[in-house]
Motif scaffolding. Structure first.
Motif, PDB file in Angstrom:
ATOM      1  N   VAL A 105       0.860  -1.180   0.000  1.00  0.00           N
ATOM      2  CA  VAL A 105       0.000   0.000   0.000  1.00  0.00           C
ATOM      3  C   VAL A 105       0.901   1.236   0.000  1.00  0.00           C
ATOM      4  CG1 VAL A 105      -1.835   1.217   1.246  1.00  0.00           C
ATOM      5  CG2 VAL A 105      -1.770  -1.291   1.234  1.00  0.00           C
ATOM      6  N   VAL A 106       0.442   2.296  -0.630  1.00  0.00           N
ATOM      7  CA  VAL A 106       1.295   3.469  -0.821  1.00  0.00           C
ATOM      8  C   VAL A 106       1.784   4.055   0.503  1.00  0.00           C
ATOM      9  CG1 VAL A 106      -0.622   5.130  -0.864  1.00  0.00           C
ATOM     10  CG2 VAL A 106       1.479   5.623  -2.128  1.00  0.00           C
ATOM     11  N   THR A 107       1.029   3.886   1.593  1.00  0.00           N
ATOM     12  CA  THR A 107       1.442   4.400   2.894  1.00  0.00           C
ATOM     13  C   THR A 107       2.480   3.521   3.571  1.00  0.00           C
ATOM     14  OG1 THR A 107      -0.368   3.214   3.968  1.00  0.00           O
ATOM     15  CG2 THR A 107      -0.787   5.501   3.299  1.00  0.00           C
ATOM     16  N   GLY A 108       2.778   2.365   2.990  1.00  0.00           N
ATOM     17  CA  GLY A 108       3.710   1.443   3.621  1.00  0.00           C
ATOM     18  C   GLY A 108       3.036   0.278   4.304  1.00  0.00           C
ATOM     19  N   ARG A 109       1.706   0.328   4.413  1.00  0.00           N
ATOM     20  CA  ARG A 109       1.000  -0.823   4.960  1.00  0.00           C
ATOM     21  C   ARG A 109       1.195  -2.044   4.061  1.00  0.00           C
ATOM     22  NH1 ARG A 109      -5.100   0.353   7.186  1.00  0.00           N
ATOM     23  NH2 ARG A 109      -4.526   1.165   9.267  1.00  0.00           N
ATOM     24  N   TRP A 110       1.034  -3.207   4.650  1.00  0.00           N
ATOM     25  CA  TRP A 110       1.121  -4.427   3.859  1.00  0.00           C
ATOM     26  C   TRP A 110      -0.165  -4.662   3.092  1.00  0.00           C
ATOM     27  CZ3 TRP A 110       3.801  -8.928   6.964  1.00  0.00           C
ATOM     28  CH2 TRP A 110       5.054  -8.499   7.389  1.00  0.00           C
ATOM     29  N   GLY A 111      -0.027  -5.325   1.970  1.00  0.00           N
ATOM     30  CA  GLY A 111      -1.171  -5.784   1.209  1.00  0.00           C
ATOM     31  C   GLY A 111      -1.154  -7.299   1.138  1.00  0.00           C
ATOM     32  N   SER A 112      -2.040  -7.837   0.340  1.00  0.00           N
ATOM     33  CA  SER A 112      -2.106  -9.282   0.135  1.00  0.00           C
ATOM     34  C   SER A 112      -2.479  -9.543  -1.313  1.00  0.00           C
ATOM     35  CB  SER A 112      -3.149  -9.908   1.062  1.00  0.00           C
ATOM     36  OG  SER A 112      -3.370 -11.264   0.741  1.00  0.00           O
ATOM     37  N   SER A 113      -1.797 -10.502  -1.922  1.00  0.00           N
ATOM     38  CA  SER A 113      -2.093 -10.814  -3.315  1.00  0.00           C
ATOM     39  C   SER A 113      -2.884 -12.104  -3.456  1.00  0.00           C
ATOM     40  CB  SER A 113      -0.799 -10.920  -4.125  1.00  0.00           C
ATOM     41  OG  SER A 113      -0.038 -12.025  -3.686  1.00  0.00           O
ATOM     42  N   GLY A 114      -3.347 -12.646  -2.374  1.00  0.00           N
ATOM     43  CA  GLY A 114      -4.153 -13.856  -2.456  1.00  0.00           C
ATOM     44  C   GLY A 114      -4.489 -14.402  -1.095  1.00  0.00           C
ATOM     45  N   GLY A 115      -5.644 -15.040  -1.001  1.00  0.00           N
ATOM     46  CA  GLY A 115      -6.030 -15.711   0.227  1.00  0.00           C
ATOM     47  C   GLY A 115      -6.809 -14.872   1.203  1.00  0.00           C
ATOM     48  N   GLY A 116      -6.940 -13.559   0.939  1.00  0.00           N
ATOM     49  CA  GLY A 116      -7.681 -12.722   1.868  1.00  0.00           C
ATOM     50  C   GLY A 116      -7.006 -12.598   3.211  1.00  0.00           C
ATOM     51  N   ALA A 117      -5.679 -12.380   3.204  1.00  0.00           N
ATOM     52  CA  ALA A 117      -4.921 -12.357   4.454  1.00  0.00           C
ATOM     53  C   ALA A 117      -5.283 -11.182   5.350  1.00  0.00           C
ATOM     54  CB  ALA A 117      -3.422 -12.305   4.144  1.00  0.00           C
ATOM     55  N   LEU A 118      -5.903 -10.153   4.779  1.00  0.00           N
ATOM     56  CA  LEU A 118      -6.127  -8.940   5.561  1.00  0.00           C
ATOM     57  C   LEU A 118      -7.391  -8.994   6.408  1.00  0.00           C
ATOM     58  CD1 LEU A 118      -4.911  -6.239   3.052  1.00  0.00           C
ATOM     59  CD2 LEU A 118      -3.636  -7.577   4.713  1.00  0.00           C
TER      60      LEU A 118
END
Length: 582
Positions: free
Chosen positions: A285-298
């Protein structure tokens, strides 16, 4: 010493060390031990973990390049002004290619000369290390940037380790939830029984025998055909509509979300061996937060929390940072009065005690308005009082908002910078300045400036909160390893974590540690101590506190229920005493 791993020659061991050297002024800090340097942690580290090797520290060149390339603190460096190169692919671009070759330098048309390949890759990596070193050294606050790059790289190590170990997941418990809510598992391509029954109810109530309840346009047309003036199928719009189709339609939508997001197909794909291994995207994420590219980790849906179960003889320690962004704002703005309001207690209640606002709900509404740009209703009414009481904190987000409205860049505490508005934004602003611009053009420009101001207002706080979280993870990861191996029941996690407490989940301001039961209390203490250490790393001796709600239990659901903040009343019976779940 920095030990550099670039793509080795064909036929060489995949973990071959290509180059090692000692730097007088390392990018991240003075060296006390070996630090691995590689193009991409996500490409290299899983190989080492598979062999049971844990890396203490690394420099992820791609993640560091991404930060330095965009930071206002290094805008005049050669690295920032250079043409795009192999390190410019962002985290999201990398995540979109899960099956990509193992480093940034592999291509389909590589030359076959092995020596030439390894020499070229080594040169590219060494040049990148030197460029990053020069960029950081030339910044006004190099220490902050070094901490940011160290945190980003440590986060990448933690993300790879969490994917390696996986989050323990009880497949049978998950299946039981699905069967209770949806009915028996259907054949491929069919709806579960409960969903099929609800779909039939909706069709009967709308006299639409061929209606597809999964098609938004079809459902809206059917609703309007029976005289319902609705614009969407969202719950907030339909819940007050009086018609026999509404209740089964809302129930169907809820079950459909469960079936599509976390149904049997999800279980088969993402938990094949009793471990959920999401694909984290560090800095996604542009703010530096983590994202997820699969599995709905968030997110882990509430109704499936009971399926997240520790191994027999182990516990899950769950911790959430309380009111993280407001406390980060107090620290970054060095607002002592706001920091004092949250010292050892609920920050919003502290604002009430200080006489700033009459009730806690207003304090929370006002704070959310300050962080996210609320300009109407109760938020707008209470903001002037908060600004008067806490001028440094609220002045900081107001200044960030004004900078964004002017199209300027803003930066987090450690130096991650926001992007500039795109060309379309600039054209709208230019059109509004034209002497012949009409009211519509000017209104559109004002709306865009306010929108971008809301983005930059939140960027500085959310981004700095993400930096705190990186420091928390890095410090906790180090502390957990230092606890050593347990002599209790081995867990099911692969080496080198089979007998050690280890991180298994992270979401913005929440972490989950899987630990041998005998170490659960000590792990909880280390989680809290790591949060305090993260605050000191970012804010020095400024007296801002980061309290955590911490709970330990055999399941994620029970640990969440057991979690308590320092000012909460203790439970009469610790949830951790419940029997192990196999």
């Amino acid at each position: 010493m920095l030990v550099l791993l670039a793509r080795p020659a064909r036929g060489a061991h995949p973990g071959a060390v290509v180059h090692a050297r000692t730097l007088d002024d390392a990018v991240l800090a003075p060296e006390r031990a070996v630090r691995w340097v590689w193009a991409d942690t996500a490409a290299w580290y899983p190989r080492l973990l598979t062999d049971g090797v844990r890396v203490e520290r690394c420099l992820d060149l791609r993640l560091a390049h991404h930060v330095l390339r965009a930071s206002a603190a290094t805008a005049t460096s050669d690295l920032a002004r250079a043409p795009r190169g192999p390190f410019d692919a962002g985290p999201a671009e990398q995540a979109a290619e899960p099956d990509r070759p193992p480093t940034l330098f592999d291509t389909d048309d590589e030359p076959t000369t092995e020596a030439g390949q390894s020499d070229a890759d080594e040169d590219a990596c060494l040049a990148e290390v030197a460029a990053q070193d020069a960029a950081v050294a030339g910044a006004a606050t190099p220490g902050r940037l070094r901490l940011l790059l160290a945190g980003e790289s440590a986060g990448a190590l933690a993300a790879a380790e969490m994917r390696h170990t996986g989050l323990p997941w009880d497949v049978a418990a998950h299946d039981a939830v699905l069967r209770e809510l949806l009915g028996d598992r259907p054949r491929r391509g069919e709806r579960p029984g409960r969903m099929a029954a609800l779909a039939a109810e909706v069709r009967d109530a709308l006299d639409a025998p061929h209606l597809n309840p999964d098609s938004l346009p079809d459902v809206l047309r059917a609703l309007r055909r029976v005289g319902l003036d609705v614009t969407s199928t969202r719950k907030w719009e339909l819940q007050d509509v009086d018609h026999p189709a509404i209740a089964p339609l809302l129930a169907y939508k809820k079950l459909s979300r469960l079936h599509s997001a976390n149904g049997w197909a999800w279980l088969d794909q993402w938990v094949p061996d009793g471990r959920f291994r999401p694909e984290y995207v560090v800095g996604g994420v542009v703010t530096g937060r983590w994202g997820s590219s699969g599995g709905g980790a968030l997110q882990i849906p509430r109704l499936l929390r009971g399926a997240v179960c520790a191994d027999p003889g182990w516990r899950l320690v769950v911790a959430d940072a309380a009111q993280l962004e407001p406390r980060v704002l107090a620290g970054m703005a060095r607002d002592e009065r706001m920091s004092a309001a949250g010292a050892g207690k609920d920050l919003y209640a502290g604002m009430v005690d200080a006489g700033v606002v009459p009730e806690r709900a207003l304090a929370k509404i006002g704070m959310l308005g300050a962080l996210y740009g609320g300009t109407t209703g109760a938020s707008a009414a209470v903001l002037p009082r908060l600004l008067q009481a806490y001028p440094q904190a609220f002045g900081a987000v107001e200044a960030a908002a004004r900078a964004g409205e002017r199209g300027e860049v803003v930066s987090t505490l450690l130096g991650r910078s926001s992007p500039r508005p795109d060309a379309a934004w600039s054209r709208v602003q230019a059109d509004a300045l034209d002497p012949d611009a009409n009211d519509r053009a000017q209104s559109r420009a004002r709306a865009q400036t306010r929108s971008w101001g809301r983005f930059t207002r939140n960027f500085v706080v959310q981004g700095t909160a993400a930096e705190w979280a990186l420091c928390w993870i890095a410090e906790l990861r180090r502390r957990l390893w230092a606890l050593g191996e347990s002599t209790g029941t081995p867990g099911r996690a692969p080496a080198p974590f089979t007998a050690r407490p280890h991180l298994v989940y992270f979401l913005h301001d929440e972490i989950v540690v899987h630990t041998p039961a005998g170490l659960a209390a000590e792990v909880a203490e280390q989680v809290t101590a790591a949060a305090t250490a993260a605050g000191r790393l970012l804010f020095g001796d400024f007296p801002v506190q980061f309290p955590l709600s911490v709970g330990a239990a055999s399941s994620y659901a029970d640990a969440k229920d057991a979690a308590r903040l320092p000012w909460d009343e203790p439970l009469d019976q610790p949830v951790d005493d419940r029997a192990d779940r196999s």
